[in-house]
Design an enzyme around this catalytic site. Structure first.
Site, PDB file in Angstrom:
ATOM      1  CB  SER A 185      34.831  38.151  40.786  1.00  0.00           C
ATOM      2  OG  SER A 185      35.428  38.768  41.878  1.00  0.00           O
ATOM      3  CG  ASP A 387      35.529  38.160  55.440  1.00  0.00           C
ATOM      4  OD1 ASP A 387      36.596  38.408  54.852  1.00  0.00           O
ATOM      5  OD2 ASP A 387      34.866  37.132  55.268  1.00  0.00           O
ATOM      6  CG  HIS A 412      41.051  36.602  40.099  1.00  0.00           C
ATOM      7  ND1 HIS A 412      40.241  37.062  41.083  1.00  0.00           N
ATOM      8  CD2 HIS A 412      41.091  37.569  39.168  1.00  0.00           C
ATOM      9  CE1 HIS A 412      39.824  38.275  40.773  1.00  0.00           C
ATOM     10  NE2 HIS A 412      40.328  38.607  39.611  1.00  0.00           N
TER      11      HIS A 412
END
Ligand SMILES: *[C@@H]1O[C@H](CO)[C@@H](O)[C@H](O)[C@H]1NC(C)=O
Ligand SMILES: *[C@@H]1O[C@H](CO)[C@@H](O)[C@H](O)[C@H]1NC(C)=O
Ligand SMILES: *[C@@H]1O[C@H](CO)[C@@H](O)[C@H](O)[C@H]1NC(C)=O
Length: 454
Positions: A185, A387, A412
């Protein structure tokens, strides 16, 4: 119904990164719960590895400059790192540097998960570095605004560079050992940037950034959630998505009725506060969205309270009383399960409470740093006017350029998680691809060393 669902799920992710809502806070708590679950099982693993393993992993502290961009500011802070030397061959063996993101890092960061799982194959030294201002790596002065100006991805990258140099000396790492950054991430973006900005120090990076399932396009989160609820591969169906819509419609109907219906709703959903104000009603819906979004986002992860399959089972009246159950009853049960897993007595959705928590400058010693992360999203990433996948799309764009040594994989950060027998074939394949890519890179590193010596 579908349109309505999309309208509600639409802002979900936007809000989730925003920080200032019940949606965000429940999603965050879920993420934290899953991380803690995975790390506590990592400690168990550490103790069962045989002689010497009980001493693993080691924790250490690096003295880092608070402001690396101002030579006259000599203030420093201590940054925490973890080390797993168990597999290290020394010599010119590779170093796997696992970068922390917007939360604390525990011993599991070097004991379990992908970097640790890959380490034996190459005899790598595994080190993880906690991000400044998170976990225990918080400078004196805490989270006051005056301090937070020293928190940014630029500062974090400067820390990576000085940590890379200091740790090389500390562990007597040979100059021909390749350093490979890992991250998921936001930390995945850091790993990619570290490689791009400092190619002489970081030989390659494995950035795991895709936030939802690999097969789905994460640019439209509402579509992703909606499609996941329909995906039969993970236990969803058309009926399941319709049931979610129906359950939300019922909650909204009861909210609109007010009076006794609203009081009953509050009781039935174990809501912490009252539902009188429109703001609190919206926050309650936000918390429920997070519950559904969370089931999709963390589907299949160890420690996740509800998978998509389980959520759908509940909403479609599983549990034995099919004929009498409604989607709304299923949603109630889902709420109870999640609250129970998180150890919470009631479903929190008060905006005032969230704001009060964010105002607190007391550092949280474990889990996600909400205040710091909100600061970073505000000052650096500005997720909500643009975005929401800004950071991730940067990562993606880099991934397609040839010079960037970066692999985009998995769900994820699921490929960073410990391997499990239930892992899907696509996840196994993704891990295999990373393995092969590393094989290629490390071979390249070896060859260039040999050439260098000639
Ligand atoms: C650099 O640090 C010095 C000493 O702390 C401080 O007086 C000065 O304002 C800083 N400069 C900037 C641009 O932050
Ligand atoms: C560091 O490693 C080199 C070989 O890479 C070795 O010659 C030297 O003795 C080592 N130093 C220490 C303090 O371990
Ligand atoms: C099934 O639901 C009905 C109506 O809500 C209830 O009266 C009954 O006790 C339930 N049966 C079981 C086994 O839970």
């Amino acid at each position: 119904m579908t349109v309505w669902l999309a309208r509600w799920l639409g802002p979900l992710l936007l809000v989730s990164l925003w920080g200032l809502s019940a949606t965000a806070s429940l999603l965050r708590r879920l993420g934290e719960h899953i991380q803690q679950f995975q790390e506590s099982s990592a400690q168990g693993l550490g103790l069962s590895l045989g002689p010497g393993a009980a001493a693993l992993p080691k924790v250490g502290w690096l003295e880092q400059l608070l402001d690396p961009f101002n030579v006259s500011n000599r203030r420093s802070f201590l940054q925490r790192y973890w080390v797993n030397e168990q597999h290290w061959v020394g010599e010119d063996g590779p170093i796997f540097l696992h970068l922390g993101g917007e939360g604390s890092l525990g011993p599991g960061s070097v004991m379990r998960g992908h970097p640790a799982a890959l380490a034996p194959a190459w005899g790598a030294l595994v080190i993880s570095l906690e991000h400044r201002f998170y976990g225990l790596s918080i400078p004196a002065g805490g989270l006051e605004m005056a301090q937070l100006r020293f928190l940014s991805s630029r500062h974090a990258l400067a820390d990576v560079v000085s940590a890379r140099l200091a740790l090389s000396r500390l562990f007597n790492v040979s100059s021909s050992s390749p350093w490979i950054c890992f991250g998921g991430s936001y930390a995945g973006s850091l790993a990619a940037w570290a490689r791009l900005k400092f190619p002489h120090l970081i030989f390659a990076s494995v950035a795991s950034s895709a936030p939802v399932r690999a097969v789905l396009d994460f640019s439209e989160y509402n579509d992703v959630v909606s499609r996941s609820l329909m995906s039969t591969a993970i236990g969803g169906s058309l009926e399941c998505r319709a049931a979610v819509s129906a359950a939300f419609a019922e909650v909204e109907r009861r909210l609109r009725l007010g009076g006794a219906a609203q009081a009953a709703l509050r009781r039935e959903l174990s809501a912490c506060g009252t539902l009188g104000s429109a703001e609190n009603q919206a926050e309650l819906l936000g918390a429920l969205q997070a519950l559904v979004g969370g089931a999709v986002q963390y589907d299949g992860q160890a420690g996740a309270p509800l998978s998509v399959r389980q959520l759908c089972g509940l909403l479609l009246g599983g549990g034995g009383n099919r004929s009498h159950s409604t989607p709304y009853c299923g949603l109630r049960r889902a709420v109870q399960i999640v609250l129970h897993s998180l150890g919470q007595k009631c479903l929190s959705f008060s905006r005032a409470e969230t704001v009060a928590q964010l105002r607190s400058t007391e550092p949280q010693l474990s889990g996600v740093g909400d205040r710091q992360w909100l600061y970073q999203t505000c000052t650096e990433f500005g997720f909500w006017d643009i975005d929401p996948w800004h950071v991730l799309s940067v990562t993606q764009a880099l991934g397609s350029s040839e010079s960037a040594l970066l692999i985009r994989t998995g769900s994820h950060c699921l490929d960073m998680a410990p391997e499990r027998p239930s892992d899907s074939p696509s996840l196994r394949l993704g891990r295999q691809n990373i393995f092969q890519q590393l094989q290629t890179w490390l071979k390249l590193a070896k060859e260039s060393q040999v050439k260098g010596e000639v």
